[in-house]
Design an enzyme around this catalytic site. Structure first.
Site, PDB file in Angstrom:
ATOM      1  N   ARG A  93       0.872  -1.239   0.073  1.00 13.69           N
ATOM      2  CA  ARG A  93      -0.103   0.068  -0.053  1.00 13.69           C
ATOM      3  C   ARG A  93       0.956   1.211  -0.040  1.00 13.69           C
ATOM      4  O   ARG A  93       1.659   1.542   0.725  1.00 13.69           O
ATOM      5  CB  ARG A  93      -0.756   0.064   1.207  1.00 13.69           C
ATOM      6  CG  ARG A  93      -1.783   1.224   1.327  1.00 13.69           C
ATOM      7  CD  ARG A  93      -2.297   1.233   2.788  1.00 13.69           C
ATOM      8  NE  ARG A  93      -3.269   2.311   2.912  1.00 13.69           N
ATOM      9  CZ  ARG A  93      -3.803   2.886   4.030  1.00 13.69           C
ATOM     10  NH1 ARG A  93      -3.386   2.091   5.191  1.00 13.69           N
ATOM     11  NH2 ARG A  93      -4.622   3.955   4.060  1.00 13.69           N
ATOM     12  N   HIS A 181      -7.712   6.268   0.924  1.00 12.93           N
ATOM     13  CA  HIS A 181      -8.450   4.803   1.379  1.00 12.93           C
ATOM     14  C   HIS A 181      -9.013   4.270  -0.005  1.00 12.93           C
ATOM     15  O   HIS A 181      -9.838   3.627   0.145  1.00 12.93           O
ATOM     16  CB  HIS A 181      -9.575   5.375   2.268  1.00 12.93           C
ATOM     17  CG  HIS A 181      -9.239   5.673   3.872  1.00 12.93           C
ATOM     18  ND1 HIS A 181      -9.574   6.684   4.609  1.00 12.93           N
ATOM     19  CD2 HIS A 181      -8.077   5.084   4.682  1.00 12.93           C
ATOM     20  CE1 HIS A 181      -9.192   6.647   5.578  1.00 12.93           C
ATOM     21  NE2 HIS A 181      -8.254   6.003   5.830  1.00 12.93           N
ATOM     22  N   GLU A 379      -8.122  -4.317   2.747  1.00 13.97           N
ATOM     23  CA  GLU A 379      -7.028  -3.563   1.648  1.00 13.97           C
ATOM     24  C   GLU A 379      -6.005  -4.562   1.290  1.00 13.97           C
ATOM     25  O   GLU A 379      -5.597  -4.300   0.449  1.00 13.97           O
ATOM     26  CB  GLU A 379      -6.374  -2.422   2.575  1.00 13.97           C
ATOM     27  CG  GLU A 379      -7.587  -1.286   2.823  1.00 13.97           C
ATOM     28  CD  GLU A 379      -7.304  -0.431   3.813  1.00 13.97           C
ATOM     29  OE1 GLU A 379      -6.808  -0.721   5.018  1.00 13.97           O
ATOM     30  OE2 GLU A 379      -7.099   0.927   3.815  1.00 13.97           O
TER      31      GLU A 379
END
Ligand code: ADP
Length: 396
Positions: A93, A181, A379
């Site tokens: 990420r 996000h 995620e």
């Protein structure tokens, strides 16, 4: 390809990770997952297996607390202590992709340098995301690594919704609303499509309420607008971040109250939000248990501001068909969901009390006009899916 994809989500004081098996199955299978918490003070590692059973718990010896050493040890655990780990890729990420990165990308020296330049825009996250990439590269130089961006999901938002009311030249220089996000919102968009394809096509607001918190207004599964802007400070009140703030306050603190830029930054990112208003904690669980009136006031402000922003985004969407709650607070705190939805009654939002208190997927009453749902986010799975797609199944 056969083997495991390591997904890393490196934050300021924690690193979440997951190992997904890529093989014959169409859906990647999560073999292990876990996190290191309290990096910088007293790091603690927890690793769970596919069933959620804890298989490793570990603390570091006193004095070993830097991100780099913790990451290195974590990679050793992943490679040598978990059965059957044969890494074929790592996915990360990366919070900020700026204007250049609208899609996941394979990490190479030149794009890593470009990503370095975005650290100033996400000082709490980006340096740690990039440090994780470098730590993996140092240990496993031949392992392909993919960066997945939190900003990417919002890159297609209408130009109007990306603008600040500032001189045009600043927008052209990249001073614009990026939104974050995105990996979580993309996952929720896919899940909602799987659960209720008809609803997924309509006007939906997703409330990602964790330590970091934001909203995303979606139409037909695409982001239209979002509450975070140029940095992850904007929008909703959060655990320790202030959210939307009159910029005049910042000017005042620097000019009249004689605070340095670093002090103001620290206050806005780490000492504000639920922690700042309550003076007690950034954790909703602690605040809900407290009988200190400041705890209640902090929670009331959090819920009021969330409802206010939901109403604002409903205006951007031209109406509202569903609100989806996700992340730590959104998935697990019925009292917070209830308090937010109570303020949306005028829009036709009515919750089913029993469904809400038991964290069901659908929590709205049949006589309401707006659907309310709870969908857990993931995620790390989104990172794994992107990594797999980019490396082995590129789109035509
Ligand atoms: P992050 O943004 O760091 O990933 P999380 O999504 O874990 O944060 O959210 C943290 C918040 O969610 C805290 O305020 C905490 O009180 C709440 N929370 C997380 N897990 C739970 C749970 N199982 N039950 C109740 N509240 C939870």
């Amino acid at each position: 390809m056969n083997g495991q994809i390591l997904c890393l989500n490196a934050g300021s004081s924690s690193i979440k990770f997951a190992l997904f098996e890529a093989g014959a199955a169409t859906k990647l299978v999560r073999r292990h997952f876990g996190k290191v918490e309290e990096i910088g003070s007293d790091p603690r590692l927890t690793v769970k297996d596919a069933s959620g059973k804890t298989v490793i718990e570990r603390r570091w010896p006193e004095g070993v607390s830097s991100h780099e050493s913790v990451l290195e040890d974590l990679l050793t655990v992943v490679r040598h202590e978990l059965p059957g780990t044969d890494l074929i890729a790592a996915g990360h990420r990366v919070v900020h992709g700026g204007t250049r990165f609208a899609e996941p990308c394979l990490i190479e020296d030149d794009n890593l340098r470009d990503l370095d330049t975005l650290c100033a825009l996400a000082p709490l996250h980006q340096p740690h995301n990039l440090a994780a990439i470098r730590a993996v590269a140092a240990l496993l130089p031949d392992l392909p690594q993919v960066a997945c961006f939190d900003t990417a999901f919002h890159r297609g938002n209408p130009d109007l919704n990306q603008r600040f009311a500032l001189p045009r030249s600043l927008h052209d220089q990249g001073i614009r609303r990026y939104g974050f996000h995105g990996l979580s919102y993309e996952f929720i968009a896919d899940e909602l499509h799987r659960i209720d394809p008809g609803l997924a096509k309509k006007r939906v607001i997703v409330a990602h309420l964790g330590n970091g918190a934001s909203l995303c207004a979606m139409h037909d599964g695409r982001s239209i607008d979002t509450t975070m802007g140029f940095t992850a400070l904007d929008g909703l009140m959060m655990g320790t971040r202030c959210g939307s703030l009159d910029p005049g306050v910042v000017l005042h603190l620097i000019r009249q109250a004689d605070m340095s830029v670093q002090e103001v930054e620290r206050m806005l990112y780490r000492q504000s939000g639920l922690l700042g208003v309550s003076g007690l904690s950034s954790d909703v669980r602690t605040l809900l248990e407290s009988d200190d009136p400041r705890a209640q006031e902090a929670l009331d402000l959090f819920c009021m501001l969330a409802a206010k922003e939901i109403s604002a985004l409903a205006t951007v969407l031209g109406g509202l068909d569903a609100v989806v709650f996700t992340a730590g607070i959104g998935e697990n705190q019925p009292r917070i969901r209830q308090a937010i939805c109570n303020r949306l009654e005028w829009l036709g939002m009515v919750l089913d009390q029993t469904a809400n208190t038991t964290n069901q997927t659908s929590i709205s009453a049949v006589d309401g006009n707006i659907a309310a749902m709870v969908i857990p986010t993931d995620e790390e799975r989104m990172i794994a899916n992107h990594t797999c797609r980019l490396l082995w199944n590129p789109s035509p």
